[in-house]
Design an enzyme around this catalytic site. Structure first.
Site, PDB file in Angstrom:
ATOM      1  N   GLY A   1       0.679  -0.891  -0.084  1.00  0.00           N
ATOM      2  CA  GLY A   1       0.022   0.121   0.245  1.00  0.00           C
ATOM      3  C   GLY A   1       0.600   1.214  -0.182  1.00  0.00           C
TER       4      GLY A   1
ATOM      5  N   GLY B   1       2.215   4.173   2.085  1.00  0.00           N
ATOM      6  CA  GLY B   1       3.398   5.002   2.627  1.00  0.00           C
ATOM      7  C   GLY B   1       4.892   4.546   3.143  1.00  0.00           C
TER       8      GLY B   1
ATOM      9  CD  GLU C   1      -5.259   0.626  -4.628  1.00  0.00           C
ATOM     10  OE1 GLU C   1      -5.785  -0.066  -3.776  1.00  0.00           O
ATOM     11  OE2 GLU C   1      -5.369   1.918  -4.298  1.00  0.00           O
TER      12      GLU C   1
ATOM     13  CG  LEU D   1      -3.639   8.302   9.121  1.00  0.00           C
ATOM     14  CD1 LEU D   1      -4.774   9.056   9.148  1.00  0.00           C
ATOM     15  CD2 LEU D   1      -2.090   8.498   9.752  1.00  0.00           C
TER      16      LEU D   1
ATOM     17  N   GLY E   1      -7.959   0.582  -1.318  1.00  0.00           N
ATOM     18  CA  GLY E   1      -8.328  -0.341  -1.453  1.00  0.00           C
ATOM     19  C   GLY E   1      -7.669  -1.824  -0.007  1.00  0.00           C
TER      20      GLY E   1
ATOM     21  CE  LYS F   1      -0.844  16.369  16.142  1.00  0.00           C
ATOM     22  NZ  LYS F   1      -0.594  16.343  14.454  1.00  0.00           N
TER      23      LYS F   1
HETATM   24  N1  COA Z   1      -2.774  11.363  15.062  1.00  0.00           N
HETATM   25  C1  COA Z   1      -2.695  12.441  14.602  1.00  0.00           C
HETATM   26  N2  COA Z   1      -1.559  12.861  13.184  1.00  0.00           N
HETATM   27  C2  COA Z   1      -0.763  11.582  13.087  1.00  0.00           C
HETATM   28  C3  COA Z   1      -1.371  10.167  13.887  1.00  0.00           C
HETATM   29  C4  COA Z   1      -2.207  10.391  14.638  1.00  0.00           C
HETATM   30  N3  COA Z   1      -3.335   8.981  14.992  1.00  0.00           N
HETATM   31  N4  COA Z   1      -0.739   9.172  12.659  1.00  0.00           N
HETATM   32  C5  COA Z   1       0.178   9.817  11.956  1.00  0.00           C
HETATM   33  N5  COA Z   1      -0.173  11.265  11.955  1.00  0.00           N
HETATM   34  C6  COA Z   1       0.072  12.227  10.622  1.00  0.00           C
HETATM   35  C7  COA Z   1       1.462  12.662  10.941  1.00  0.00           C
HETATM   36  O1  COA Z   1       2.402  12.426  11.946  1.00  0.00           O
HETATM   37  C8  COA Z   1       2.039  13.220   9.164  1.00  0.00           C
HETATM   38  O2  COA Z   1       1.919  14.673   9.329  1.00  0.00           O
HETATM   39  P1  COA Z   1       2.551  15.392   8.588  1.00  0.00           P
HETATM   40  O3  COA Z   1       2.444  15.172   7.393  1.00  0.00           O
HETATM   41  O4  COA Z   1       2.363  16.579   9.008  1.00  0.00           O
HETATM   42  O5  COA Z   1       4.343  14.611   8.883  1.00  0.00           O
HETATM   43  C9  COA Z   1       0.249  12.507   8.496  1.00  0.00           C
HETATM   44  O6  COA Z   1      -0.203  12.388   9.609  1.00  0.00           O
HETATM   45  C10 COA Z   1       0.813  11.255   8.221  1.00  0.00           C
HETATM   46  O7  COA Z   1       0.779  10.461   8.803  1.00  0.00           O
HETATM   47  P2  COA Z   1       2.178   9.000   8.197  1.00  0.00           P
HETATM   48  O8  COA Z   1       2.220   7.606   9.243  1.00  0.00           O
HETATM   49  O9  COA Z   1       3.442   9.229   7.517  1.00  0.00           O
HETATM   50  O10 COA Z   1       1.413   8.713   6.800  1.00  0.00           O
HETATM   51  P3  COA Z   1       1.974   7.613   5.580  1.00  0.00           P
HETATM   52  O11 COA Z   1       1.914   8.507   4.770  1.00  0.00           O
HETATM   53  O12 COA Z   1       3.231   6.916   6.046  1.00  0.00           O
HETATM   54  O13 COA Z   1       0.889   7.376   5.279  1.00  0.00           O
HETATM   55  C11 COA Z   1      -1.266   5.861   5.532  1.00  0.00           C
HETATM   56  C12 COA Z   1      -0.283   6.124   5.908  1.00  0.00           C
HETATM   57  C13 COA Z   1      -2.401   5.385   6.401  1.00  0.00           C
HETATM   58  C14 COA Z   1      -2.309   7.668   5.743  1.00  0.00           C
HETATM   59  C15 COA Z   1      -1.753   5.919   4.194  1.00  0.00           C
HETATM   60  O14 COA Z   1      -0.878   4.761   3.772  1.00  0.00           O
HETATM   61  C16 COA Z   1      -3.525   5.538   3.708  1.00  0.00           C
HETATM   62  O15 COA Z   1      -4.182   6.528   2.849  1.00  0.00           O
HETATM   63  N6  COA Z   1      -3.582   4.778   3.614  1.00  0.00           N
HETATM   64  C17 COA Z   1      -4.871   4.476   3.897  1.00  0.00           C
HETATM   65  C18 COA Z   1      -5.835   3.582   2.344  1.00  0.00           C
HETATM   66  C19 COA Z   1      -4.770   2.347   2.191  1.00  0.00           C
HETATM   67  O16 COA Z   1      -4.103   1.134   3.238  1.00  0.00           O
HETATM   68  N7  COA Z   1      -4.585   1.964   1.236  1.00  0.00           N
HETATM   69  C20 COA Z   1      -3.771   0.548   0.655  1.00  0.00           C
HETATM   70  C21 COA Z   1      -3.857   0.351  -1.202  1.00  0.00           C
HETATM   71  S1  COA Z   1      -2.930   1.208  -1.812  1.00  0.00           S
END
Ligand code: COA
Length: 442
Positions: free
Chosen positions: A225, A227, A248, A323, A346, A371
């Site tokens: 996925g 990240g 995907e 998250l 997905g 954070k």
């Molecule tokens: N509370 C508050 N803020 C949070 C948090 C929480 N529990 N968890 C993460 N954050 C913030 C991070 O600090 C970061 O902030 P910044 O952009 O200001 O640095 C932001 O949210 C993103 O977090 P991060 O862990 O870096 O995200 P990522 O780029 O690794 O992506 C998802 C993780 C979950 C957002 C991403 O995988 C997603 O959208 N998944 C849903 C869809 C999916 O899984 N699809 C799969 C098939 S392709």
């Protein structure tokens, strides 16, 4: 415009008869039109801009632009065009996040596997389908290049079909083609496909990636996925043998795995010898690799993300990110509290598919804190308003930099204990206290 293969005169004649400028195509747009394009790389920039210019001249009102991931730069994102030409997001990206969170754009909750069905049967109407495509071949077909996903469902449903023929769209193999006879009008443009910058991996991501990579057997079929952690896993599989890819999103690390010989796709129960994906997003090197490459096929998400299709592949391993998670194992991967952050995508499709797969497993990875270490991502209950992406009944393995909690088949109390063990040490006592208050620790 240079063609890879010179089309026959017959189709070239039809092509020429349908050839317009982007501005002429924009003239078809009327008030209240619903327009849609394929995700990200499928956006036809010149047509979108010409429609934006009409909105700026107050010639159109309430025109919606629907897409999964917005690559950014589109006129429908412009706050000045609110109410005239605006976005409806099906998966919020960096480009659309502010507009969604500020309430300028609407968004569509959906599993990606179901998006073609929503377009075919549930969404009230679709006036315009527009997309960027590679140049026409000698049989009159255009390839949608890097995106199959929801493309054919949108094409079938729309009243008008407009194509922007772009000689920089790679011709990727698969089912995502359109014939000149299906098209209302075409225009021509030339610009590179949006690329995704590869960011350096954090120590935590490398640690989580290593733990997951150890649990992937030779012969497994994999999905990564969005990240850092999925990327980190990709980099650690180069020594594996006979892996398969059914995913995907096709990523840069998958190019490395194919070129290193770790991926052969020969142990797959279906699509033997083929890498299968729904869309591709990465570097220009990846796009060059994909051009006319018969070992990679793109198909609609109603096939690729269908849990029963995924389940046919033995030893399927799905790796996604989250998250936050509560002590029962409910994962939020798409919002920060009530603020929409991304989308379901997905994630649940692949978690469910790997549960059906013989020998399959799924991983949801996240840092233990966010954070700057001030909050735990493992929480007694989810933040109010958080959207549940993967439910407690679907969750399998959860990974932080402190280890892997195997939740499937565990009771509520066993789950709470396993999750507290992989929380950041400074939050463990507080989580235990809350778990006891919730009567989770028998
Ligand atoms: N509370 C508050 N803020 C949070 C948090 C929480 N529990 N968890 C993460 N954050 C913030 C991070 O600090 C970061 O902030 P910044 O952009 O200001 O640095 C932001 O949210 C993103 O977090 P991060 O862990 O870096 O995200 P990522 O780029 O690794 O992506 C998802 C993780 C979950 C957002 C991403 O995988 C997603 O959208 N998944 C849903 C869809 C999916 O899984 N699809 C799969 C098939 S392709």
């Amino acid at each position: 415009m240079e063609y890879n293969i010179e089309p026959t005169n017959r189709y070239l004649g039809i092509y020429k008869a349908k050839l317009r400028t982007a501005e002429e195509i924009a003239e078809y747009i009327e008030d209240d039109f619903v327009c849609a394009c394929p995700t990200c790389m499928g956006e036809p920039k010149a047509i979108v801009h010409a429609i934006g210019e009409r909105a700026r001249r107050d010639e159109i009102r309430n025109v919606q632009h629907h897409s999964v991931i917005s690559p950014g730069g589109g006129d429908y994102l412009d706050p000045e065009l609110a109410g005239k030409y605006y976005h409806v997001s099906w998966f919020t990206s960096a480009a659309s996040r502010a507009g969604v969170q500020e309430g300028r754009f609407d968004y569509m909750p959906a599993h990606y596997s179901q998006i073609p069905w929503l377009w075919r049967e549930k969404v009230s109407k679709l006036d315009v389908f527009y997309a960027t495509v590679s140049p026409m071949d000698k049989h009159g077909f255009f390839s949608f290049g890097l995106v199959a996903a929801e493309t054919l469902a949108q094409l079938e449903r729309a009243k008008y079909v407009f194509l922007e023929v772009n000689d920089q769209v790679p011709r990727v193999m698969g089912t995502h083609v359109v014939h000149i006879s299906q098209v209302t009008a075409v225009c021509e443009a030339s610009y590179p496909m949006p690329t995704l910058e590869e960011l350096p991996l954090s120590e935590n991501s490398k640690r989580m990636g290593a733990m997951i990579a150890e649990m992937i057997p030779n012969g497994a079929t994999i999905q990564f996925g969005i990240g850092e952690v999925p990327n980190a896993v990709g980099k650690l599989l180069l020594e594996k043998k006979d892996l398969g890819i059914h995913t995907e999103m096709f990523t840069d690390s998958m190019v490395d795995l194919i070129e290193a010989g770790a991926v052969t796709n020969m142990k797959k129960n279906i699509d033997v010898g083929k890498t299968v994906a729904a869309f591709c997003w990465g570097s220009q090197r990846m796009y060059d690799f994909l051009d006319d490459n018969r070992s990679v096929e793109l198909h609609g998400v109603d096939y690729v993300n269908d849990p029963y299709v995924i389940g046919k592949l033995d030893n399927f391993v799905s790796i996604n990110a989250g998250l936050e998670i509560d002590l029962l194992g409910q994962v939020c991967s798409e919002s920060i509290g009530s603020r929409n952050y991304s989308g379901t995508g997905g994630q649940l499709d692949f978690v469910r598919g790997s549960a059906i797969s013989k020998g399959g497993k799924s991983f949801i990875a996240m840092n233990s804190t966010a954070k700057g270490g001030t909050i735990s991502k493992i929480k007694p209950i989810l933040t109010p308003g958080a959207a549940v992406t993967t439910t407690k009944n679907d969750i399998d393995n959860v990974v932080t930099e402190y280890g892997i909690a195997r939740l499937r088949g565990k009771t509520a109390g066993q789950r709470a204990k396993a999750l507290i063990e992989i929380a950041h040490p400074k939050f463990r006592d507080e989580l235990l206290f809350e778990a006891r208050k919730m009567n989770l620790m028998i």
